[in-house]
Design an enzyme around this catalytic site. Structure first.
Site: not given
Length: 679
Positions: A556, A569
């Site tokens: 990500s 996350y």
């Protein structure tokens, strides 16, 4: 425009015959019909023949798969036939007999259909017919089975001369309904499509009954002590452990896709005392050995032998197999023979466990296995009433390295970039993982669709084209056992694994003070720990195969960009990003490349966003949830929304063959976020 009446009858007959494996094997045999049509040039009648073209399959034959030829021109070729030594030249001459655009390319068997004086002709490869054709006293047995209604034709390679031979046999035997072709199959004929089909089925079923009534009850002899099949669970465990090694054996010359079967037919054959002798004789019907090679590789150990001993023995046998195959090529090759295509086996037989078959794709591998099952059935039938006696090795070589077969192979389309590669994608039931699975299959790969949601995984598998393209597995990536089971399913379905995409994930987006230890553990268990476990299992398989491989992490932008309210996350994405670097450094010696993709703002189709994260992020930014993707796009340099397909494109870029010297790389797919630029 509807097909001609006779052509329509031919298609219907072909579908019925091809639907039953007792009648013929996949893509095996051909059928024809003759009839009269108006010539668009002269306005007069013209006699035509419709016949299955080269490479088609009777069960799925369409009008486009028929070659259409003028009978007068085809039969006129007898006047210019230069003899059996030059009969291959006649195949090119068939093109001058085509009517109009002609449809499909005429096959080598076109002469058989055109020269025989019958309106309808079937040439088939039934196990029962080939059993008689490959029996040591096949001619005598044919007479016993059929009297004078079916005539024996000695072995001759398919071609123009065989067509002349069959035509002469029919003319000399007006009472006959067909013939047994030595070492090959059957041919039947009739005045109508219905009569031809009846005659074909009569030959097949009569031969079946003859073998059953006259045959010995145990044609393969007694079971070898210790060679009985392992229990279902145990043999599949053993097969999964052996599969990557066996795939390496079959892929030394070029990568192959595998197929495994542990059917009762195979296991009974491999338990029998006769199997070493019969397997060494090889298959006979040309359709069989073109797909299975001249003979299989057979492991000569009991199924309970220690695994490391079995692996070592397989490697020794492979070295012997390659030497023997090269010697076979040298014995028979002529100065103008095509180059040797490879010395690896297409069929590997493991007593007590099953059969591994290989090919350029899953369908080819599966069909090769089906053909060897046909060969086992032929051996059983021949041994039941006589002795199995396939055609001479020199004749097998003439077929395998036939110039016409080589030309056919050269006409095959160029393989797609990921052909022969087997991919396992986690979280592939939706969103980015689903898009990746679709792209990989489109580029030629076989894909294992791994997802926690069984229904989603199965739905994606169906979208991808079913079991010859993809299989579904249910996987919780926090479970070592389920991950191991997923890789076992992969190697049993396709022979091994070459490409793994770590995509499964969730997102818990909370400020630090609201993030519980449970949140932290769940986030890390699924993505950091899960990716580690999947990569570890992938490395085991890839190292055993020795074919290199690719591991791709879908990380990500958050792996490098520090933003608020996202501690769990973003930290786990940073963990994944560093796993890429660590594994790239460690696995490179095995030819395994490890790379990553850093997406951002992938809203549409995303399982994570649909699961509630989208609403949370929309609330943080004060926008409507359905406009979140547009909002993210406006924050980027390119002002473009990122979609799952864009991430899939990056995965293909990393694995499609152009970046062979790249490992440890992260590719941003975020439409340009300056704060996440890699440094």
């Amino acid at each position: 425009m509807a097909p001609h009446r006779e052509a329509a009858a031919l298609l219907a007959r072909s579908h019925r015959l091809g639907a039953d494996p007792r009648n013929t094997n996949y893509a095996g045999g051909n059928a024809s019909a003759k009839g009269t049509e108006t010539d668009p040039v002269t306005g007069g009648d013209v006699e035509l023949m419709w016949v299955k073209g080269s490479g088609g399959d009777l069960g799925t034959l369409t009008e486009a798969g028929l070659a259409v030829l003028r009978i007068d021109r085809l039969r006129a070729l007898k006047g210019v036939y230069p003899g059996v030594e030059r009969e291959d030249e006649m195949v090119a001459a068939f093109d001058y007999c085509l009517h109009g655009k002609g449809g499909a390319a005429p096959s080598i068997d076109t002469a058989m259909h055109g020269l025989v004086e019958a309106a309808h002709v079937d040439h088939l490869h039934p196990d029962s017919g080939i059993a008689l054709a490959c029996a040591a006293d096949g001619e005598k047995l044919t007479a016993e089975c059929f009297g004078d209604t079916v005539v024996w034709v000695p072995w001759r390679r398919p071609g123009f001369q065989l067509g002349l031979d069959i035509a002469a046999v029919k003319e000399a035997n007006p009472q006959a309904i067909g013939c047994i072709l030595g070492g090959h199959g059957i041919t039947a004929w009739g005045d109508t499509s219905e009569q031809c089909e009846r005659n074909s089925l009569h030959i097949i079923r009569t031969a079946e009954a003859f073998l059953a009534e006259r045959g010995k009850p145990e044609p393969f002899g007694p079971v070898i002590e210790g060679y009985a099949a392992l229990g279902a669970g145990e043999r599949r465990e053993r097969a999964a452990a052996l599969a990557p090694v066996i795939r390496a054996i079959a892929s030394q010359d070029r990568p192959q896709v595998g197929h495994f079967t542990d059917s009762e037919v195979v296991l009974d054959f491999l338990a029998s005392a006769a199997h070493p002798r019969l397997a060494a004789l090889g298959t006979s019907c040309p359709d069989h050995f073109l797909r299975t090679k001249v003979r299989p590789l057979v492991l000569d150990l009991a199924p309970t032998a220690p695994l490391d001993e079995a692996i070592a023995r397989l490697k020794d046998l492979h070295a012997e197999y390659r030497e023997e195959y090269a010697a076979y090529y040298r014995r028979h090759a002529l100065p103008d023979s095509p180059a040797m295509r490879g010395a690896d086996p297409a069929i590997v037989l493991v007593p007590g466990v099953g059969m591994f078959s290989f090919g350029k794709d899953k369908q080819t591998a599966r069909v090769a296995g089906e053909f060897y099952v046909n060969a086992i059935n032929v051996m059983r039938g021949a041994e039941a009433v006589s002795t199995y006696a396939p055609i001479e090795e020199s004749e097998k070589f003439r077929i395998e390295y036939w110039a016409l077969e080589e030309a056919k192979l050269q006409r095959m389309p160029k393989p797609k970039p990921l052909a022969t590669r087997v991919a396992l994608v986690t979280g592939a039931g939706s969103g980015i993982g689903k898009a990746i699975a679709h792209r990989l299959v489109a580029e030629g790969a076989c894909v294992v669709v791994a997802d926690l949601n069984t229904e989603n995984a199965q739905a994606v598998t169906e979208e991808l084209g079913g079991p010859d393209k993809a299989v579904a597995v249910t996987v919780d990536v926090t479970s070592e056992e389920q991950i191991a089971d997923a890789f076992k399913a992969a190697v049993l379905a396709f022979g091994g694994v070459d490409l793994v995409v770590n995509n499964a994930g969730i997102s818990i987006s909370k400020p630090l003070l609201e993030t519980s230890a449970k949140d932290w553990d769940l986030q890390h268990d699924i993505m950091a720990r899960g990716s580690f476990l999947v990569s570890r299992e992938a490395a085991r398989v890839m190292i055993a195969q020795g074919l290199g491989g690719d591991i791709v992490y879908i990380a990500s932008k958050n792996a490098v960009f520090a933003g608020p309210n996202n501690i769990a996350y973003s930290a786990t994405k940073a963990d994944q990003a560093h796993q890429v670097r660590l594994l790239a450094a460690e696995l490179g010696e095995h030819g395994i490349r490890v790379n990553g993709v850093n997406p951002d703002g992938v809203v549409r189709g995303s399982g994570i966003f649909a699961g509630g994260w989208g609403a949370q992020r929309a609330a943080v930014y004060g926008v409507e949830e359905e406009k979140l993707g547009e909002f993210y796009a406006q924050r980027t340099i390119l002002k473009r929304e990122v979609l799952p397909d864009h991430v899939a494109n990056a995965v293909f870029a990393l694995t499609g063959g152009d970046l062979t010297h790249t490992t440890g790389l992260h590719i941003p797919v975020d439409a340009g976020v300056a704060a996440a630029f890699l440094r």
